[in-house]
Design a protein around this motif. Structure first.
Motif, PDB file in Angstrom:
ATOM      1  N   THR A  47      33.209  32.745  49.183  1.00  0.00           N
ATOM      2  CA  THR A  47      33.799  33.534  48.099  1.00  0.00           C
ATOM      3  C   THR A  47      32.892  34.728  47.811  1.00  0.00           C
ATOM      4  OG1 THR A  47      32.712  32.105  46.510  1.00  0.00           O
ATOM      5  CG2 THR A  47      35.023  31.648  46.931  1.00  0.00           C
ATOM      6  N   ALA A  48      33.494  35.750  47.247  1.00  0.00           N
ATOM      7  CA  ALA A  48      32.733  36.960  46.935  1.00  0.00           C
ATOM      8  C   ALA A  48      31.885  36.743  45.682  1.00  0.00           C
ATOM      9  CB  ALA A  48      33.698  38.113  46.719  1.00  0.00           C
ATOM     10  N   THR A  49      30.822  37.530  45.570  1.00  0.00           N
ATOM     11  CA  THR A  49      30.007  37.517  44.349  1.00  0.00           C
ATOM     12  C   THR A  49      29.785  38.974  43.928  1.00  0.00           C
ATOM     13  OG1 THR A  49      28.065  37.422  45.768  1.00  0.00           O
ATOM     14  CG2 THR A  49      28.772  35.350  44.780  1.00  0.00           C
ATOM     15  N   ASP A  91      41.954  46.755  44.345  1.00  0.00           N
ATOM     16  CA  ASP A  91      42.156  46.517  45.782  1.00  0.00           C
ATOM     17  C   ASP A  91      42.336  45.044  46.148  1.00  0.00           C
ATOM     18  OD1 ASP A  91      42.049  49.140  46.323  1.00  0.00           O
ATOM     19  OD2 ASP A  91      40.186  49.122  47.488  1.00  0.00           O
ATOM     20  N   CYS A  92      41.754  44.131  45.367  1.00  0.00           N
ATOM     21  CA  CYS A  92      41.786  42.709  45.768  1.00  0.00           C
ATOM     22  C   CYS A  92      43.229  42.236  45.892  1.00  0.00           C
ATOM     23  CB  CYS A  92      41.041  41.855  44.744  1.00  0.00           C
ATOM     24  SG  CYS A  92      41.240  40.093  45.093  1.00  0.00           S
ATOM     25  N   PRO A  93      43.643  41.750  47.076  1.00  0.00           N
ATOM     26  CA  PRO A  93      45.045  41.342  47.250  1.00  0.00           C
ATOM     27  C   PRO A  93      45.364  40.001  46.592  1.00  0.00           C
ATOM     28  CG  PRO A  93      43.926  41.689  49.371  1.00  0.00           C
ATOM     29  CD  PRO A  93      42.878  41.638  48.322  1.00  0.00           C
ATOM     30  N   TYR A  94      44.344  39.324  46.061  1.00  0.00           N
ATOM     31  CA  TYR A  94      44.567  37.975  45.520  1.00  0.00           C
ATOM     32  C   TYR A  94      44.282  37.883  44.023  1.00  0.00           C
ATOM     33  CZ  TYR A  94      45.212  36.817  50.341  1.00  0.00           C
ATOM     34  OH  TYR A  94      45.717  36.783  51.617  1.00  0.00           O
ATOM     35  N   LEU A  95      44.234  39.013  43.346  1.00  0.00           N
ATOM     36  CA  LEU A  95      44.024  39.051  41.890  1.00  0.00           C
ATOM     37  C   LEU A  95      42.790  38.247  41.480  1.00  0.00           C
ATOM     38  CD1 LEU A  95      47.740  38.412  40.815  1.00  0.00           C
ATOM     39  CD2 LEU A  95      46.566  40.599  40.793  1.00  0.00           C
ATOM     40  N   ALA A  96      41.744  38.294  42.328  1.00  0.00           N
ATOM     41  CA  ALA A  96      40.570  37.454  42.063  1.00  0.00           C
ATOM     42  C   ALA A  96      39.481  38.195  41.290  1.00  0.00           C
ATOM     43  CB  ALA A  96      40.004  36.932  43.386  1.00  0.00           C
ATOM     44  N   ILE A  97      39.676  39.496  41.049  1.00  0.00           N
ATOM     45  CA  ILE A  97      38.620  40.257  40.358  1.00  0.00           C
ATOM     46  C   ILE A  97      39.118  40.711  38.987  1.00  0.00           C
ATOM     47  CG2 ILE A  97      37.177  42.336  40.446  1.00  0.00           C
ATOM     48  CD1 ILE A  97      37.068  42.049  43.433  1.00  0.00           C
ATOM     49  N   ARG A  98      38.248  40.495  37.988  1.00  0.00           N
ATOM     50  CA  ARG A  98      38.562  40.973  36.631  1.00  0.00           C
ATOM     51  C   ARG A  98      37.467  41.938  36.212  1.00  0.00           C
ATOM     52  NH1 ARG A  98      38.592  35.365  33.564  1.00  0.00           N
ATOM     53  NH2 ARG A  98      36.761  35.206  34.880  1.00  0.00           N
ATOM     54  N   GLU A 148      33.988  41.006  37.924  1.00  0.00           N
ATOM     55  CA  GLU A 148      33.646  39.576  38.001  1.00  0.00           C
ATOM     56  C   GLU A 148      34.665  38.901  38.914  1.00  0.00           C
ATOM     57  OE1 GLU A 148      32.383  36.807  34.529  1.00  0.00           O
ATOM     58  OE2 GLU A 148      34.514  36.451  34.904  1.00  0.00           O
ATOM     59  N   VAL A 149      34.176  38.023  39.810  1.00  0.00           N
ATOM     60  CA  VAL A 149      35.071  37.357  40.765  1.00  0.00           C
ATOM     61  C   VAL A 149      35.417  35.966  40.248  1.00  0.00           C
ATOM     62  CG1 VAL A 149      35.260  36.429  43.111  1.00  0.00           C
ATOM     63  CG2 VAL A 149      34.132  38.620  42.730  1.00  0.00           C
ATOM     64  N   ASP A 150      36.707  35.629  40.304  1.00  0.00           N
ATOM     65  CA  ASP A 150      37.133  34.272  39.956  1.00  0.00           C
ATOM     66  C   ASP A 150      37.155  33.461  41.255  1.00  0.00           C
ATOM     67  OD1 ASP A 150      38.459  31.969  39.435  1.00  0.00           O
ATOM     68  OD2 ASP A 150      40.162  32.879  38.403  1.00  0.00           O
ATOM     69  N   ARG A 154      40.243  31.834  42.874  1.00  0.00           N
ATOM     70  CA  ARG A 154      41.304  32.659  43.459  1.00  0.00           C
ATOM     71  C   ARG A 154      40.846  33.400  44.708  1.00  0.00           C
ATOM     72  NH1 ARG A 154      45.420  35.255  39.887  1.00  0.00           N
ATOM     73  NH2 ARG A 154      45.969  33.683  38.383  1.00  0.00           N
ATOM     74  N   CYS A 155      39.524  33.454  44.912  1.00  0.00           N
ATOM     75  CA  CYS A 155      38.985  34.278  45.998  1.00  0.00           C
ATOM     76  C   CYS A 155      39.121  33.561  47.345  1.00  0.00           C
ATOM     77  CB  CYS A 155      37.516  34.572  45.709  1.00  0.00           C
ATOM     78  SG  CYS A 155      36.710  35.454  47.044  1.00  0.00           S
ATOM     79  N   VAL A 156      39.672  34.268  48.352  1.00  0.00           N
ATOM     80  CA  VAL A 156      39.823  33.665  49.678  1.00  0.00           C
ATOM     81  C   VAL A 156      38.716  34.117  50.630  1.00  0.00           C
ATOM     82  CG1 VAL A 156      42.334  33.428  49.460  1.00  0.00           C
ATOM     83  CG2 VAL A 156      41.379  35.491  50.464  1.00  0.00           C
ATOM     84  N   GLY A 157      37.794  34.921  50.150  1.00  0.00           N
ATOM     85  CA  GLY A 157      36.633  35.308  50.961  1.00  0.00           C
ATOM     86  C   GLY A 157      36.921  36.357  52.015  1.00  0.00           C
ATOM     87  N   CYS A 158      37.933  37.194  51.793  1.00  0.00           N
ATOM     88  CA  CYS A 158      38.310  38.173  52.820  1.00  0.00           C
ATOM     89  C   CYS A 158      37.290  39.298  52.951  1.00  0.00           C
ATOM     90  CB  CYS A 158      39.677  38.765  52.505  1.00  0.00           C
ATOM     91  SG  CYS A 158      39.762  39.606  50.913  1.00  0.00           S
ATOM     92  N   GLY A 159      36.583  39.618  51.869  1.00  0.00           N
ATOM     93  CA  GLY A 159      35.596  40.696  51.918  1.00  0.00           C
ATOM     94  C   GLY A 159      36.209  42.075  51.735  1.00  0.00           C
ATOM     95  N   ILE A 160      37.483  42.152  51.390  1.00  0.00           N
ATOM     96  CA  ILE A 160      38.124  43.460  51.219  1.00  0.00           C
ATOM     97  C   ILE A 160      37.439  44.235  50.088  1.00  0.00           C
ATOM     98  CG2 ILE A 160      40.285  44.578  50.478  1.00  0.00           C
ATOM     99  CD1 ILE A 160      41.776  42.416  52.081  1.00  0.00           C
ATOM    100  N   CYS A 161      36.966  43.488  49.065  1.00  0.00           N
ATOM    101  CA  CYS A 161      36.300  44.152  47.938  1.00  0.00           C
ATOM    102  C   CYS A 161      35.010  44.820  48.393  1.00  0.00           C
ATOM    103  CB  CYS A 161      36.036  43.156  46.815  1.00  0.00           C
ATOM    104  SG  CYS A 161      35.265  41.643  47.372  1.00  0.00           S
ATOM    105  N   SER A 162      34.389  44.254  49.433  1.00  0.00           N
ATOM    106  CA  SER A 162      33.168  44.843  49.957  1.00  0.00           C
ATOM    107  C   SER A 162      33.467  46.246  50.479  1.00  0.00           C
ATOM    108  CB  SER A 162      32.638  43.955  51.081  1.00  0.00           C
ATOM    109  OG  SER A 162      31.334  44.269  51.377  1.00  0.00           O
ATOM    110  N   GLY A 179      31.238  41.727  46.905  1.00  0.00           N
ATOM    111  CA  GLY A 179      31.540  41.418  48.308  1.00  0.00           C
ATOM    112  C   GLY A 179      30.947  40.082  48.685  1.00  0.00           C
ATOM    113  N   LEU A 180      30.904  39.837  49.990  1.00  0.00           N
ATOM    114  CA  LEU A 180      30.356  38.567  50.478  1.00  0.00           C
ATOM    115  C   LEU A 180      28.844  38.769  50.597  1.00  0.00           C
ATOM    116  CD1 LEU A 180      33.181  38.229  53.100  1.00  0.00           C
ATOM    117  CD2 LEU A 180      33.011  36.963  50.954  1.00  0.00           C
ATOM    118  N   LEU A 181      28.220  38.949  49.441  1.00  0.00           N
ATOM    119  CA  LEU A 181      26.851  39.468  49.410  1.00  0.00           C
ATOM    120  C   LEU A 181      25.838  38.528  50.060  1.00  0.00           C
ATOM    121  CD1 LEU A 181      26.892  41.043  45.831  1.00  0.00           C
ATOM    122  CD2 LEU A 181      27.371  42.129  48.022  1.00  0.00           C
TER     123      LEU A 181
HETATM  124  S1  SF4 Z   1      36.710  38.493  48.914  1.00  0.00           S
HETATM  125 FE1  SF4 Z   1      38.876  39.074  48.972  1.00  0.00          FE
HETATM  126  S2  SF4 Z   1      39.881  37.626  47.597  1.00  0.00           S
HETATM  127 FE2  SF4 Z   1      37.692  37.519  47.166  1.00  0.00          FE
HETATM  128  S3  SF4 Z   1      37.400  38.942  45.479  1.00  0.00           S
HETATM  129 FE3  SF4 Z   1      36.997  40.081  47.355  1.00  0.00          FE
HETATM  130  S4  SF4 Z   1      38.956  41.033  47.867  1.00  0.00           S
HETATM  131 FE4  SF4 Z   1      39.386  39.434  46.368  1.00  0.00          FE
END
Ligand code: SF4
Ligand code: HEM
Ligand code: SF4
Length: 698
Positions: free
Chosen positions: A315-317, A332-339, A355-357, A360-368, A377-379
């Motif tokens: 999961t992202a941090t 940008d997060c496609p999974y509504l995991a960031i507030r 802040e990442v929930d 809900r986070c699938v670990g895609c790294g798109i936020c990075s 991101g996947l810091l």
């Molecule tokens: S890793 Fe993907 S799902 Fe998780 S917070 Fe980032 S963009 Fe959203």
């Protein structure tokens, strides 16, 4: 302080998907399915492959089914005695026929595309972790969809509807919910329960509303859900449905006759496949199968996860000190995991931080890829700065012709390749520096510009394509960053730098990806894959014919019920046995304790509320074929005994004797029936009894 893990020297691509049981089998099946999907994709222009957007296409079909169903009400009569004729009448007019056919084929199309959608997501292993909600509600939607179709076929009241009604009765009669078996409603044509038919009609109308709620939950954890495909694809689907409806108008089977149960007929396998079970299993076995199968299916997100719920889930941090509250990752997060939440690091410069929930986070790294200051991101796993420095190090140390840099999505064509993350080598892509990323969305414009500035001959962004992206929007986001349409943009891409290449190749397309990268390395342009102009029109027509034909074929294929006896005698009765004990007079206190309307007129009540069992004896041609006792119904044993007995016979004429006794203590058979009956081949004769009408043979 976070610990940066050292990547293995040569390892599988860096996938963020949680490991599942049976991973290898799912991957193999996925590649087989994708071969079909990609073959369809080669027929049509990019973005117009219905198999790539099966969920959205299913929604279009669902909407057409609901609208055409509402229109069909102008012709349809919900009376069991008029329903069949009303549909025949609808079929006789071109508009009624078209409406009915559209209703049928859009419903069929819906199941077909839902199955493709479910197969694709299951085989792509998008099951566990935060996706459990989409999984559970998805299968709930599928069950509701099949149920709506099953009830819809009941409403035609033809031979298929008869089987559907009996199958449903089998299932429900196994539960102690009705005072008498539902199957008794289908013994004679005039005895068919009109109220029950209306309930079926009502449920057929009501359940789609339940589907609406389930659908809302299904996409509740997705941002910008692509509920419908684009306009061109929607029009293509509507055109295909109209063409199939004109070519193959929907028809009914012969009208239902309770006396005859045909063994062979054609049926719509998309909805009536449960007949395979209801025609062969008892009610109890059906329930056991449904309960065990349902439990296994709905709990798959938990038991499929290797290592249980504690199995690896990336999961992202966030790093609050780096966050400048720009909100790009939040959008940008496609999974509504960031507030965006109030600042926690004491900074007064910005009011909020991301802040990442983790639920809900699938670990895609798109936020990075969204953050140009490495604030999210996947810091711990793929720290963007360390990865950027590694990439720069490769290019700076390189001697000879400048090589291309490939950002390689772990979910795409590279799943079986090995990538040496320390020196950027991948045997499948010789002569390139390769950085394996969990999703192409992990890459931002800044990183691409840096690679070009440090001497890369080209930058190849190799992902699964906008429709095939394992994380929905990663490919599209990065494509937009390269075109300067999404922050953080690639300045070089925005300026139209031709050294940036976006390649879309899904699992199983390794050879095509290798060929495309090879071409780029030689300084050539990779071959365009999607057809254009007349070829695209022809391809679209061929695909429409193939998919439309397939959906139509499944809607009218032969079915054989298990072999049934030549003829059948059905005996059914409803009779209250005699009282077991005597009567006693109530005392004045007891009478006064009862509400006035419940006081017996003669002041007497039975000593025991329970009634006696009823006995049945059936003789055919003088031979005793059935002798049974039936306990009274009701919680206190004070309701009718009800029976439904089926006795197989040879066709021809038979002498039938039926005897009933409501007092097992006395050896008396006060109710008797005797007749010579003709049993035509493939038909059944019914002998009914109740106290009001006596014996009847309708
Ligand atoms: S890793 Fe993907 S799902 Fe998780 S917070 Fe980032 S963009 Fe959203
Ligand atoms: C009537 C039935 C169904 C319809 C109409 C439907 C439709 C959709 C739609 C429109 C989306 C959003 C796609 C997007 O925006 O990316 C979606 C997502 C999803 N569906 Fe379905 N679906 C149905 C049944 C199922 C079933 C049976 C499954 C089981 C495998 C399933 C699994 C999923 C998953 C896991 C997602 C989320 C994708 C992701 O996380 O990346 N769906 N569905
Ligand atoms: S993209 Fe980066 S800077 Fe912007 S809100 Fe997200 S974490 Fe903060």
């Amino acid at each position: 302080m976070s610990v940066v893990q050292r990547p293995a020297a040569s390892a599988a691509p860096r996938s963020a998907q949680p490991p599942l049981r049976g991973d290898a089998v799912l991957r193999r099946l996925d590649r087989a399915l994708l071969r079909v999907v990609h073959a369809a994709g080669r027929l049509v222009p990019e973005g117009l492959n219905p198999l790539e957007q099966a969920g959205g296409v299913a929604n279009v079909c669902l909407v057409v089914a609901i609208l055409s169903g509402a229109l069909l009400l102008f012709w349809y009569s919900s009376s069991v005695h008029l329903a069949y004729a009303s549909l025949e009448k609808a079929g006789a007019s071109w508009l009624g026929g078209l409406t009915r056919s559209l209703h049928r084929y859009s419903s069929d199309g819906c199941v077909f595309f839902v199955l493709i959608h479910a197969a694709r997501l299951t085989l792509a292993r998008r099951i566990a972790g935060p996706r459990w909600l989409a999984w559970v509600t998805g299968w709930l939607l599928f069950v509701l969809l099949v149920l709506v179709g099953w009830l819809g076929y009941w409403l035609v009241w033809d031979q298929r509807a008869h089987r559907v009604a009996l199958g449903t009765a089998d299932l429900l009669d196994a539960l102690p919910i009705f005072s008498e078996p539902l199957a008794r409603s289908f013994l004679s044509d005039d005895g068919v329960n009109s109220l029950l038919f209306f309930v079926v009609f009502f449920l057929h109308m009501l359940l789609p509303a339940g589907m609406g709620i389930a659908l809302w939950l299904h996409v509740a954890r997705l941002s910008r859900s692509r509920f419908f495909p684009g306009r061109t694809l929607t029009l293509w689907i509507l055109g295909t449905l109209c063409a199939v409806s004109f070519l193959f108008p929907a028809t009914s089977a012969p009208p239902a006759r309770m006396a005859a149960l045909p063994q062979r007929f054609t049926m719509d396998w998309w909805y009536l496949f449960p007949l395979l079970l209801t025609d062969r299993l008892s009610g109890g076995a059906l329930w056991a199968l449904h309960l065990i199968g349902g439990l296994a299916l709905f709990s798959a997100p938990w038991w499929l996860r290797r290592g249980g719920s504690a199995g690896t889930l990336r999961t992202a941090t966030t790093e609050a000190s780096r966050c400048n509250a720009c909100e790009t990752c939040f959008h940008d997060c496609p999974y509504l995991a960031i507030r965006m939440v109030p600042r926690s690091d004491g900074s007064t410069r910005y009011a909020t931080q991301s802040e990442v929930d983790p639920s809900r986070c699938v670990g895609c790294g798109i936020c990075s890829g969204s953050c140009d200051s490495a604030g999210v991101g996947l810091l711990d796993w793929l720290p963007p700065k360390a990865e950027r420095r590694r990439l720069e190090g490769w290019l700076e140390a390189h001697t000879g012709d400048p090589p291309p840099v490939v950002f390689l999505c772990a979910e795409g064509a590279s799943a079986e390749w090995r990538v040496d993350s320390l020196n950027g080598r991948c045997d499948a892509l010789p002569g390139c520096y390769v950085l394996s990323v969990p999703c192409l969305g992990w890459v931002n414009g800044y990183l691409v510009d840096r690679a070009l500035d440090r001497g890369a001959a080209a930058v190849v962004l190799a992902g699964c394509g906008p429709e095939g992206c394992a994380y929905r929007e990663g490919f599209a986001h990065t494509a937009e960053r390269m075109r300067g349409r999404r922050k953080p943009v690639s300045k070089r891409g925005e300026a139209g730098d031709s050294r940036i290449h976006l390649l879309a190749h899904g699992p199983g397309e390794g050879a095509a990806l290798r060929a495309a990268v090879d071409a780029i390395r030689r300084g050539e342009a990779p071959r365009a894959r999607a057809p254009v102009g007349a070829r695209a029109w022809a391809g679209g027509a061929v695909l429409a014919a193939l998919l439309g034909g397939f959906a139509w074929l499944g809607s009218d294929l032969p079915y054989s019920a298990p072999p049934s006896p030549e003829a059948e005698l059905v005996v059914s009765f409803k009779l209250l046995g005699r009282l077991q004990g005597g009567m006693r007079r109530l005392s004045t206190e007891e009478l006064e304790a009862l509400p006035v309307h419940m006081r017996p007129k003669d002041g007497r009540v039975p000593t025991d509320r329970r009634h006696a069992d009823v006995r049945l004896r059936v003789r055919v041609d003088g031979r005793l074929l059935r002798e049974e006792r039936y306990a009274p119904g009701g919680l206190w044993g004070d309701k009718n005994s009800v029976a439904l007995e089926t006795i197989p016979l040879a066709s021809g004429r038979h002498r039938v004797e039926v005897e009933l006794s409501d007092d097992p203590a006395a050896n008396e058979w006060p109710y008797r029936y005797e007749a010579e009956l003709e049993f035509p081949r493939g038909e059944r004769r019914v002998v009914l009894f109740d106290r009001e009408h006596g014996f009847r043979c309708p």
